[in-house]
Design a protein around this motif. Structure first.
Motif, PDB file in Angstrom:
ATOM      1  N   VAL A  31     -94.454  39.432  92.424  1.00 54.42           N
ATOM      2  CA  VAL A  31     -94.770  39.961  93.755  1.00 54.42           C
ATOM      3  C   VAL A  31     -95.080  38.811  94.709  1.00 54.42           C
ATOM      4  CG1 VAL A  31     -96.483  41.271  95.067  1.00 54.42           C
ATOM      5  CG2 VAL A  31     -95.503  42.235  92.966  1.00 54.42           C
ATOM      6  N   ALA A  32     -95.920  37.872  94.192  1.00 50.94           N
ATOM      7  CA  ALA A  32     -96.328  36.767  95.057  1.00 50.94           C
ATOM      8  C   ALA A  32     -95.096  35.972  95.502  1.00 50.94           C
ATOM      9  CB  ALA A  32     -97.303  35.867  94.331  1.00 50.94           C
ATOM     10  N   PHE A  33     -94.199  35.707  94.540  1.00 48.84           N
ATOM     11  CA  PHE A  33     -93.001  34.947  94.881  1.00 48.84           C
ATOM     12  C   PHE A  33     -92.131  35.679  95.890  1.00 48.84           C
ATOM     13  CE2 PHE A  33     -93.424  31.550  91.782  1.00 48.84           C
ATOM     14  CZ  PHE A  33     -92.756  30.547  92.450  1.00 48.84           C
ATOM     15  N   SER A  34     -92.018  36.986  95.645  1.00 51.01           N
ATOM     16  CA  SER A  34     -91.206  37.780  96.570  1.00 51.01           C
ATOM     17  C   SER A  34     -91.781  37.702  97.972  1.00 51.01           C
ATOM     18  CB  SER A  34     -91.148  39.244  96.146  1.00 51.01           C
ATOM     19  OG  SER A  34     -90.960  39.316  94.775  1.00 51.01           O
ATOM     20  N   VAL A  35     -93.133  37.778  98.047  1.00 52.39           N
ATOM     21  CA  VAL A  35     -93.761  37.716  99.361  1.00 52.39           C
ATOM     22  C   VAL A  35     -93.502  36.342  99.986  1.00 52.39           C
ATOM     23  CG1 VAL A  35     -95.979  37.692 100.550  1.00 52.39           C
ATOM     24  CG2 VAL A  35     -95.473  39.471  98.885  1.00 52.39           C
ATOM     25  N   LEU A  36     -93.575  35.290  99.137  1.00 52.72           N
ATOM     26  CA  LEU A  36     -93.306  33.956  99.649  1.00 52.72           C
ATOM     27  C   LEU A  36     -91.869  33.840 100.151  1.00 52.72           C
ATOM     28  CD1 LEU A  36     -95.134  31.523  97.225  1.00 52.72           C
ATOM     29  CD2 LEU A  36     -95.640  31.989  99.625  1.00 52.72           C
ATOM     30  N   LEU A  37     -90.993  34.598  99.509  1.00 52.82           N
ATOM     31  CA  LEU A  37     -89.582  34.512  99.890  1.00 52.82           C
ATOM     32  C   LEU A  37     -89.262  35.327 101.133  1.00 52.82           C
ATOM     33  CD1 LEU A  37     -87.797  34.587  96.426  1.00 52.82           C
ATOM     34  CD2 LEU A  37     -87.955  32.685  98.016  1.00 52.82           C
ATOM     35  N   VAL A  38     -90.236  36.170 101.540  1.00 48.71           N
ATOM     36  CA  VAL A  38     -89.973  37.025 102.705  1.00 48.71           C
ATOM     37  C   VAL A  38     -89.501  36.212 103.917  1.00 48.71           C
ATOM     38  CG1 VAL A  38     -91.030  38.545 104.417  1.00 48.71           C
ATOM     39  CG2 VAL A  38     -91.403  38.958 101.997  1.00 48.71           C
ATOM     40  N   PRO A  39     -90.167  35.088 104.220  1.00 50.77           N
ATOM     41  CA  PRO A  39     -89.714  34.323 105.389  1.00 50.77           C
ATOM     42  C   PRO A  39     -88.256  33.910 105.285  1.00 50.77           C
ATOM     43  CG  PRO A  39     -91.830  33.536 104.661  1.00 50.77           C
ATOM     44  CD  PRO A  39     -91.351  34.511 103.619  1.00 50.77           C
ATOM     45  N   LEU A  40     -87.727  33.800 104.065  1.00 44.06           N
ATOM     46  CA  LEU A  40     -86.323  33.430 103.937  1.00 44.06           C
ATOM     47  C   LEU A  40     -85.410  34.650 104.080  1.00 44.06           C
ATOM     48  CD1 LEU A  40     -86.566  30.767 101.109  1.00 44.06           C
ATOM     49  CD2 LEU A  40     -86.430  30.424 103.578  1.00 44.06           C
ATOM     50  N   TRP A  41     -85.920  35.819 103.617  1.00 45.09           N
ATOM     51  CA  TRP A  41     -85.109  37.032 103.800  1.00 45.09           C
ATOM     52  C   TRP A  41     -84.880  37.280 105.277  1.00 45.09           C
ATOM     53  CZ3 TRP A  41     -88.691  40.898 100.820  1.00 45.09           C
ATOM     54  CH2 TRP A  41     -88.794  40.492  99.478  1.00 45.09           C
ATOM     55  N   VAL A  42     -85.907  36.926 106.074  1.00 46.68           N
ATOM     56  CA  VAL A  42     -85.789  37.273 107.486  1.00 46.68           C
ATOM     57  C   VAL A  42     -84.599  36.558 108.137  1.00 46.68           C
ATOM     58  CG1 VAL A  42     -88.241  37.707 107.710  1.00 46.68           C
ATOM     59  CG2 VAL A  42     -87.327  35.503 108.406  1.00 46.68           C
ATOM     60  N   LEU A  43     -84.121  35.495 107.483  1.00 44.21           N
ATOM     61  CA  LEU A  43     -82.898  34.841 107.958  1.00 44.21           C
ATOM     62  C   LEU A  43     -81.799  35.867 108.178  1.00 44.21           C
ATOM     63  CD1 LEU A  43     -82.433  31.581 105.879  1.00 44.21           C
ATOM     64  CD2 LEU A  43     -82.347  31.801 108.349  1.00 44.21           C
ATOM     65  N   VAL A  44     -81.729  36.821 107.240  1.00 44.65           N
ATOM     66  CA  VAL A  44     -80.694  37.845 107.316  1.00 44.65           C
ATOM     67  C   VAL A  44     -81.213  39.087 108.045  1.00 44.65           C
ATOM     68  CG1 VAL A  44     -79.169  39.312 105.943  1.00 44.65           C
ATOM     69  CG2 VAL A  44     -79.781  37.030 105.114  1.00 44.65           C
ATOM     70  N   VAL A  45     -82.466  39.456 107.694  1.00 50.29           N
ATOM     71  CA  VAL A  45     -82.989  40.739 108.175  1.00 50.29           C
ATOM     72  C   VAL A  45     -83.245  40.710 109.679  1.00 50.29           C
ATOM     73  CG1 VAL A  45     -84.820  42.441 107.921  1.00 50.29           C
ATOM     74  CG2 VAL A  45     -83.965  41.213 105.915  1.00 50.29           C
ATOM     75  N   ALA A  46     -83.818  39.581 110.180  1.00 47.30           N
ATOM     76  CA  ALA A  46     -84.194  39.550 111.595  1.00 47.30           C
ATOM     77  C   ALA A  46     -82.985  39.711 112.532  1.00 47.30           C
ATOM     78  CB  ALA A  46     -84.972  38.267 111.903  1.00 47.30           C
ATOM     79  N   PRO A  47     -81.879  38.984 112.293  1.00 46.66           N
ATOM     80  CA  PRO A  47     -80.709  39.217 113.157  1.00 46.66           C
ATOM     81  C   PRO A  47     -80.213  40.656 113.069  1.00 46.66           C
ATOM     82  CG  PRO A  47     -80.439  37.191 111.927  1.00 46.66           C
ATOM     83  CD  PRO A  47     -81.653  37.867 111.379  1.00 46.66           C
ATOM     84  N   LEU A  48     -80.238  41.208 111.827  1.00 41.25           N
ATOM     85  CA  LEU A  48     -79.823  42.600 111.636  1.00 41.25           C
ATOM     86  C   LEU A  48     -80.716  43.516 112.460  1.00 41.25           C
ATOM     87  CD1 LEU A  48     -78.091  44.619 109.922  1.00 41.25           C
ATOM     88  CD2 LEU A  48     -80.047  44.737 108.379  1.00 41.25           C
ATOM     89  N   GLU A  49     -82.020  43.225 112.426  1.00 44.03           N
ATOM     90  CA  GLU A  49     -82.976  44.053 113.160  1.00 44.03           C
ATOM     91  C   GLU A  49     -82.739  43.972 114.660  1.00 44.03           C
ATOM     92  OE1 GLU A  49     -84.096  46.228 110.674  1.00 44.03           O
ATOM     93  OE2 GLU A  49     -85.603  46.287 112.273  1.00 44.03           O
ATOM     94  N   ARG A  50     -82.408  42.746 115.129  1.00 43.19           N
ATOM     95  CA  ARG A  50     -82.136  42.593 116.561  1.00 43.19           C
ATOM     96  C   ARG A  50     -80.889  43.377 116.957  1.00 43.19           C
ATOM     97  NH1 ARG A  50     -85.005  37.648 116.152  1.00 43.19           N
ATOM     98  NH2 ARG A  50     -83.324  36.611 115.039  1.00 43.19           N
ATOM     99  N   HIS A  51     -79.906  43.398 116.042  1.00 46.08           N
ATOM    100  CA  HIS A  51     -78.692  44.176 116.318  1.00 46.08           C
ATOM    101  C   HIS A  51     -78.983  45.675 116.282  1.00 46.08           C
ATOM    102  CE1 HIS A  51     -75.325  41.454 116.861  1.00 46.08           C
ATOM    103  NE2 HIS A  51     -75.986  40.614 116.096  1.00 46.08           N
ATOM    104  N   ARG A  52     -79.880  46.078 115.332  1.00 44.81           N
ATOM    105  CA  ARG A  52     -80.175  47.499 115.162  1.00 44.81           C
ATOM    106  C   ARG A  52     -80.819  48.088 116.425  1.00 44.81           C
ATOM    107  NH1 ARG A  52     -83.437  50.657 112.229  1.00 44.81           N
ATOM    108  NH2 ARG A  52     -85.040  49.075 112.069  1.00 44.81           N
ATOM    109  N   LEU A  53     -81.524  47.222 117.189  1.00 37.67           N
ATOM    110  CA  LEU A  53     -82.166  47.697 118.418  1.00 37.67           C
ATOM    111  C   LEU A  53     -81.142  48.194 119.433  1.00 37.67           C
ATOM    112  CD1 LEU A  53     -84.976  45.055 118.974  1.00 37.67           C
ATOM    113  CD2 LEU A  53     -85.284  47.517 118.742  1.00 37.67           C
ATOM    114  N   ARG A  54     -79.895  47.704 119.285  1.00 41.73           N
ATOM    115  CA  ARG A  54     -78.856  48.098 120.244  1.00 41.73           C
ATOM    116  C   ARG A  54     -78.503  49.567 120.078  1.00 41.73           C
ATOM    117  NH1 ARG A  54     -74.296  43.732 119.586  1.00 41.73           N
ATOM    118  NH2 ARG A  54     -73.455  44.689 121.465  1.00 41.73           N
ATOM    119  N   LEU A  55     -78.848  50.165 118.919  1.00 45.58           N
ATOM    120  CA  LEU A  55     -78.626  51.602 118.721  1.00 45.58           C
ATOM    121  C   LEU A  55     -79.357  52.401 119.790  1.00 45.58           C
ATOM    122  CD1 LEU A  55     -78.937  51.986 114.847  1.00 45.58           C
ATOM    123  CD2 LEU A  55     -76.913  52.416 116.234  1.00 45.58           C
ATOM    124  N   LEU A  56     -80.490  51.882 120.240  1.00 44.52           N
ATOM    125  CA  LEU A  56     -81.268  52.583 121.258  1.00 44.52           C
ATOM    126  C   LEU A  56     -80.883  52.139 122.666  1.00 44.52           C
ATOM    127  CD1 LEU A  56     -84.853  52.604 119.694  1.00 44.52           C
ATOM    128  CD2 LEU A  56     -83.145  54.419 119.721  1.00 44.52           C
TER     129      LEU A  56
END
Lengths: 223, 414
Positions: free
Chosen positions: B51-76
């Protein structure tokens, strides 16, 4: 005459050394940068055999700017009788002016485009003129200066076409007799033209190459 | 009990029934019990570590997730947000040091919870509404009986369907409100802060200057290569041809050969003149050696239109001098080629108080000059703009044309 040659291109330096030897001159030293030029002239002078003329490229190491010209001007300041012939790729009259305005003393001064080197007899004549204390400016540079067109009538507009021709030949460092021969007129007519030119440009007539300096300095200031 | 030796790892040598009276079962219980405790502890550690490692890796996931999230906002219907990250990548360390990364991480973790909530809300609205709306159909298919609801006719299902419609209408408001709230939160966490935008802008400006300087550097390199290479070789060639000419001038000379050599030498000279003009167009050395004023005087002297030059400027940074010089040449070329001007003037001043260079090129031609895409003036406006300067053209039909260049810069002690 004894010549010190400064040129950073080995190909050209060797060519020039061969050419000078061909015309019976002694190449006392041949160097590839501005600092070596100063050392060579000072060394030869200290050894009791100072050179008559320095032939130098404008652009040389170490700065690859106008190092050669600056070194030559400095050598001339230390040795007022030393003739200086500068070879250049630049028509811009700022370089010729830098040379003319910053040198004084009895020694000759010359500024030639490298294009002129191939015309061996002209080149040899220019070298002789510089060694003899004269001033030689490349005809192309002079033409550039004389055809400079300032609106509202520069000082040149007061001259007749014939007087301009005479002025251009003067700037190339030619004597009255040569000018007369070139224009197929009498020497007396040339003298009269020169008198008119000096009067129209408000210059005092001076003998020898000082008149060339005066004319060039005047043209640069007013155009 | 005494006298019985239990050797570990070996079947007892005494009768099996005596085992019950020995300490062996109790020891075994203790062994198994403590094993369970240790094993559970290890399991906890493993889970915790993962769990701890996964949490540490979260900042790296955001590499993919954050752009996706910014794109998802365009749905609205929101416009695509700019990335809050610096343009210059500086490795994982730099990435972790950016506050934007941690804001995005916060959003990702928040979304893990909110996503669950979203699912509950969607299921909690869609399923009941669907069942209520579909109740007449369920009746028709006889499924209501299976569900234990006894219905004898179809009409009691109508109010249920009506309730379904009402549920759906209410759900529309719930969904919209929830999505708007989440989107607002997402926008707050995913969009760049003002200082990030500013630093990005500063970065872009810096990289433009770097690019322009590299371009300038490259021009000088080409000029130097031509000067030290082709130009010197041509001089050497003409010297050799001159010597050949001299040799052929002897008493046993061949006039034709001599004439050919003389012509070759003249051609070499023409090549030198042409090459010199090219080199000057790439980078005039007089600009480097003597500065803007001398270089402009030189180019003005070559102009077919008479040019009055009035320049009083010190040495300036090389890039600025070069941009200003080419602005002057372009303005003078336009004056000579297109405007039919009879005269032109170049005025230039440097103000030490404001730290800016001002150049004005004016001609009395017919005017009508403008920025064309890919044209010389447009390109120069860009080039001047790199140094934070401006290039303005005022050229009404009938003239006069005035080109004004203003560049902020420090003087240079050269």
């Amino acid at each position: 005459m004894r010549v010190v040659l400064a040129e950073d291109s080995v190909l050209l330096r060797e060519g020039l050394a061969g050419l000078l030897a061909r015309f019976g001159h002694e190449v006392a030293a041949s160097v590839g940068d501005a600092e070596a030029l100063v050392r060579a002239v000072e060394g030869l002078t200290a050894a009791g055999g100072p050179p008559d003329v320095v032939v130098t490229d404008v652009r040389m190491p170490p700065g690859h700017a106008d190092d050669g010209l600056v070194a030559a001007v400095e050598l001339r300041r230390r040795h007022p009788g030393l003739g200086i012939l500068v070879l250049s790729q630049y028509i811009a009259d700022a370089y010729a002016a830098e040379l003319i305005e910053r040198t004084s003393g009895p020694g000759g001064v010359g500024y030639l485009l490298k294009d002129r080197i191939g015309r061996l007899t002209e080149f040899a004549a220019a070298l002789d003129a510089v060694a003899g204390g004269g001033v030689v400016i490349d005809p192309e540079v002079v033409r550039h200066l004389l055809t400079r067109r300032a609106p509202g009538g520069g000082p040149l507009d007061r001259l007749t076409p014939r007087e301009r021709q005479v002025l251009a030949l003067m700037a190339e460092g030619r004597a009255n007799a040569e000018i007369a021969e070139h224009l197929v007129v009498t020497e007396h007519a040339v003298a009269k033209h020169i008198g008119n030119i000096f009067a129209k440009l408000d210059l005092s007539p001076a003998e020898g190459h000082r008149r060339v300096r005066a004319v060039l300095a005047y043209l640069r200031l007013r155009s | 009990m005494a006298g019985i030796r239990v050797s570990p790892g070996q079947a007892p040598a005494w009768a099996p029934w005596r085992l019950v009276f020995s300490a062996r079962p109790w020891r075994s219980v203790a062994y198994l019990g403590t094993g369970a405790l240790v094993g559970f502890g290890v399991l906890l550690c493993v889970v915790f570590t993962v769990v701890a490692f996964s949490v540490l890796l979260v900042p790296l996931w955001v590499l993919v997730v954050a752009p996706l999230e910014r794109h998802r906002l365009r749905l609205l219907g929101h416009p695509l947000l700019h990335s809050p990250h610096a343009a210059s990548a500086s490795g994982v360390r730099g990435w972790l040091r950016e506050p934007a990364t941690w804001r995005e991480t916060a959003w990702c973790l928040l979304l893990a919870l909110l996503g669950l909530g979203n699912a509950v809300v969607l299921m909690g609205t869609v399923v009941p509404a669907g069942l209520l709306l579909g109740s007449p159909l369920l009746y028709a298919l006889g499924l209501l009986d299976d569900a234990g609801i006894s219905a004898t006719s179809w009409w009691p299902t109508l109010p249920l369907a009506g309730a379904g419609v009402l549920t759906l209408v209410a759900a529309c408001y719930v969904w919209t409100a929830l999505a708007a709230a989440e989107a607002a939160l997402a926008r707050t966490l995913l969009s760049p802060r003002e200082e990030e935008l500013e630093s990005r802008l500063a970065e872009v400006v810096r990289s433009r200057i770097t690019l322009a300087d590299a371009f300038e550097h490259e021009r000088r390199r080409i000029e130097r290569d031509l000067h030290d290479g082709a130009q010197e070789r041509l001089v050497a060639l003409s010297l050799t041809l001159g010597l050949a000419e001299l040799e052929l001038a002897g008493p046993e000379s061949r006039p034709t050969a001599r004439e050919l050599v003389a012509r070759a030498r003249a051609q070499a000279e023409e090549a030198m003149v042409a090459l010199r003009a090219t080199v000057r167009g790439i980078h005039p050395q007089v600009l480097t050696d003597h500065g803007l004023a001398e270089a402009v005087r030189e180019v003005a002297g070559r102009s077919p239109v008479p040019v009055a030059v009035d320049l009083d400027v010190p040495r300036l940074p090389a890039g600025v001098e070069s941009a200003a010089y080419f602005a002057v040449t372009e303005a003078l070329t336009n004056a000579a080629r297109h405007s039919g001007a009879a005269r032109a003037e170049v005025t230039g001043r440097y103000s030490a108080e404001d730290g800016r260079l001002t150049l004005v090129m004016r001609d009395d031609g017919r005017g009508g000059a403008r920025f064309a895409d890919g044209g010389g003036l447009a390109g120069l406006r860009e080039r001047v703009g790199v140094y934070g300067g401006s290039l303005a053209v005022d050229s009404p039909p009938g003239g006069p044309t005035v080109v004004t260049v203003v560049v902020p810069c420090a003087r240079e002690g050269r």
